[in-house]
Design an enzyme around this catalytic site. Structure first.
Site, PDB file in Angstrom:
ATOM      1  CG  ASP A 342      75.677  44.287 -44.176  1.00 49.76           C
ATOM      2  OD1 ASP A 342      74.681  44.646 -44.837  1.00 49.76           O
ATOM      3  OD2 ASP A 342      76.855  44.468 -44.557  1.00 49.76           O
ATOM      4  CD  GLU A 371      71.847  42.511 -46.962  1.00 47.49           C
ATOM      5  OE1 GLU A 371      71.607  43.197 -47.971  1.00 47.49           O
ATOM      6  OE2 GLU A 371      72.928  42.565 -46.347  1.00 47.49           O
TER       7      GLU A 371
END
Length: 615
Positions: A342, A371
């Site tokens: 993330d 990400e």
């Protein structure tokens, strides 16, 4: 030859694309005779504040009618990101990068070409390349154990699986995300045959660690499954069952912050008297930055006081994540096949490098995906150029540039040139072993549902979004567009990724409307069958998984490109124009809105597309 230079044409630059360190790159120019005398130099500069440009004089290779030919061979020894242009050394004329990688002559400063030079030992997992991802938001996919007991008193159970997620703000205007629909790991296991029919090879799970919100991005305990999802043993059994279908599972790793309501920070006191917030002597105290300069007295992610930021360079935190018995070790031992990081651009490169090193020590075939919303090869974050690929710290990333380009093409903001430019830029900038692992998605938990995004840019209030749904005509148009968009997603380089329920025709705006429950029993069966066919097409065609790409048409709504491997070629045609498009017949492997005109010709209707094999 009708151009000065083109980085996508191997006459002018070879090899095409990114380069392993220690290899020689060949550059060539074709200069019209009427430009007069020139003495061209390649100007190559390694990225970095202390780096100076290096000038390489190009040799004269002779003439063809009206053109002078020049070339130079340069062996690039050092890993890094390089940028280049050509200086003609006459009248300050230089050649810079124009559209589609073509050279443009200018007396002014212009855009440089990029050359990615990566570590020759950099490898990515072969088992990932060209596969199909399926992203699951665990609370909303499938509930196997119904009417389960809520493990914490502040959770609200939603028995009606077709109900809308809570969106109403609380008294302070916030959204607590405390409503749970009960999706669990056993439910995912139950649906493995369904995912296998879609051709899925990887499941990407949004966070499953214990956390006190339905999205679970506010981690409370990194080492345990959230009890509402099941047990750690349930996860092990899910991985074992998935493996029998040829499916691997990667986890969402949230390592830039934890929850304030966590074992480590414990602001809310759920975990007794310990934790960094309550105990200055807590072993977790060094993980966080406490100072009066911050609102609430501690540094938090984007100012959200429920998400205290972690110092990823703190040795005790690094050891907890990467050490023996730590987070990576624990979850790989339980069966995970890797992680999606993330907000990767908010993690230090050194932390990601240590993470990947430990991951590969435990399982060389494990995947580390980041990400990143932009071109990850040249991403800058917080004033620092990231080195995801040149140093091999990520195996791949989420390919948002493809999503944007496909949406623009489908919504008639671009006739095809922009999509080609985006695709070829990514293909050129990314090492090939990264490109084939890229997660090519049309929708995620952070975007509106693709069916909605294809026809409706509405950005009203929460209440307006709750009441607003696609009209019949909008939905019909969106379904046509989605099939073409998905066809592109499955035929372009990389690994397509489905956000749960997109294949069933779900619609909705951003969170929480894009996180409704999967509509079991209410699927769009025709659309679902289409995605199953796409999955089987990709599974059966190595060209689509691993082949090189070359465009032969891009403009006026028409796209044509080839995917080639081992001397064999597939031709892909996409017609988003107002007129029929006549194309030469090959063996048709997959088609939509196509008609045979003659033994050697096909007609693609508007919104038609097909894959043919050259015989």
């Amino acid at each position: 030859m009708d151009c000065l230079f083109n980085s996508c044409d191997t006459y002018y630059k070879r090899p095409f694309g990114a380069l392993p360190a220690g290899q020689t790159v060949h550059m060539a120019l074709t200069i019209p005779e009427n430009m007069g005398y020139v003495d061209p130099h390649l100007v190559l500069r390694k990225d970095g504040p202390a780096e100076d440009p290096v000038y390489y004089r190009m040799q004269f290779d002779g003439q063809t009618p009206g053109l002078n030919h020049f070339s130079v061979d340069v062996r690039v020894e050092d890993v890094g990101l390089y940028f280049y242009y050509f200086d003609l050394y006459t009248d300050f004329r230089r050649i810079f990068r124009g559209k589609m990688g073509e050279g443009v002559l200018s007396w002014q400063d212009g855009e440089r070409w990029q050359l990615t030079v990566y570590d020759p030992d950099f490898e990515t997992p072969d088992c990932v390349k060209g596969g199909v991802f399926y992203q699951i938001f665990p609370d909303r996919f499938c509930e196997a154990v119904e009417n389960k007991h809520m493990p914490f008193s502040d959770r609200i159970y939603r028995a009606d699986k077709h109900a809308e997620p809570f969106w109403q703000p609380n008294e302070t205007g916030g959204h607590l995300n405390h409503d749970y629909f009960g999706g669990d790991l056993k439910g995912i296991q139950l649906k493995l045959p369904y995912l296998h029919q879609l051709g899925v090879t990887y499941i990407y799970l949004n966070p499953i660690f214990e956390a006190h919100s339905n999205h679970r991005y506010n981690t409370a305990n990194y080492l345990n499954v959230d009890p509402l999802l099941g047990s750690n043993k349930d996860f092990e059994e899910l991985c074992q069952a998935a493996a029998r279908f040829g499916i691997r599972i990667i986890l969402d790793g949230v390592f830039s912050h934890t929850g304030s309501d966590s074992l480590y920070f414990n602001k809310e006191g759920r975990y007794g008297s310990g934790g960094a917030y309550r105990d200055p002597n807590s072993p977790y105290r060094p993980w966080y930055d406490f100072s009066p300069q911050y609102n609430g007295g501690y540094r938090s992610w984007w100012g959200f006081d429920t998400l205290p930021e972690v110092n990823e360079e703190e040795p005790s935190y690094v050891e907890f994540i990467t050490g023996e018995g730590g987070v990576i070790d624990t979850w790989l031992r339980r069966g995970a096949a890797g992680f999606r990081l993330d907000v990767a651009d908010e993690l230090p490169d050194d932390f990601i490098a240590l993470f990947r090193q430990r991951l590969k020590e435990l399982n060389p075939e494990a995947l580390l995906l980041g990400e990143v919303w932009e071109d990850a090869s040249n991403k800058e974050a917080y004033g620092i150029r990231r080195r995801y690929f040149v140093d091999g710290v990520l195996d791949s990333c989420m390919n948002y540039p493809y999503r944007t380009a496909i949406l623009n093409y489908m919504k008639e903001r671009d006739g095809g040139q922009g999509l080609k430019e985006t695709v070829m830029s990514i293909v050129e900038n990314y090492p090939p072993q990264v490109l084939s692992c890229n997660m090519n998605m049309l929708g995620t938990h952070d975007t509106p549902r693709i069916l909605t995004a294809l026809v409706d840019d509405f950005d009203g209030t929460w209440e307006e979004k709750s009441k607003r749904h696609l009209s019949r005509s909008q939905r019909d148009l969106a379904l046509e567009r989605l099939q073409m968009a998905a066809f592109l997603q499955y035929t372009l380089p990389g690994s397509p990724s489905l956000y749960y329920g997109d294949e069933a025709g779900m619609e909705g705006y951003k969170d929480p409307f894009n996180r409704r429950t999967y509509p079991w029993g209410r699927e769009d069966r025709e659309l679902l069958a289409f995605f199953q066919q796409l999955g089987q097409l990709r599974k059966g065609q190595e060209h689509l998984r691993l082949g090189d790409i070359s465009f032969f048409e891009a403009g006026d709504g028409k796209l044509g490109f080839t995917r080639s491997v081992n001397g064999q070629t597939l031709r892909i045609y996409v017609n988003h124009s107002m007129d029929a498009w006549q194309v030469p017949v090959g063996r048709v492997l997959f088609g939509h809105h196509i008609h045979t005109l003659a033994p050697t010709w096909l007609s693609l209707s508007p919104m038609g597309f097909c894959v043919t094999r050259e015989e």
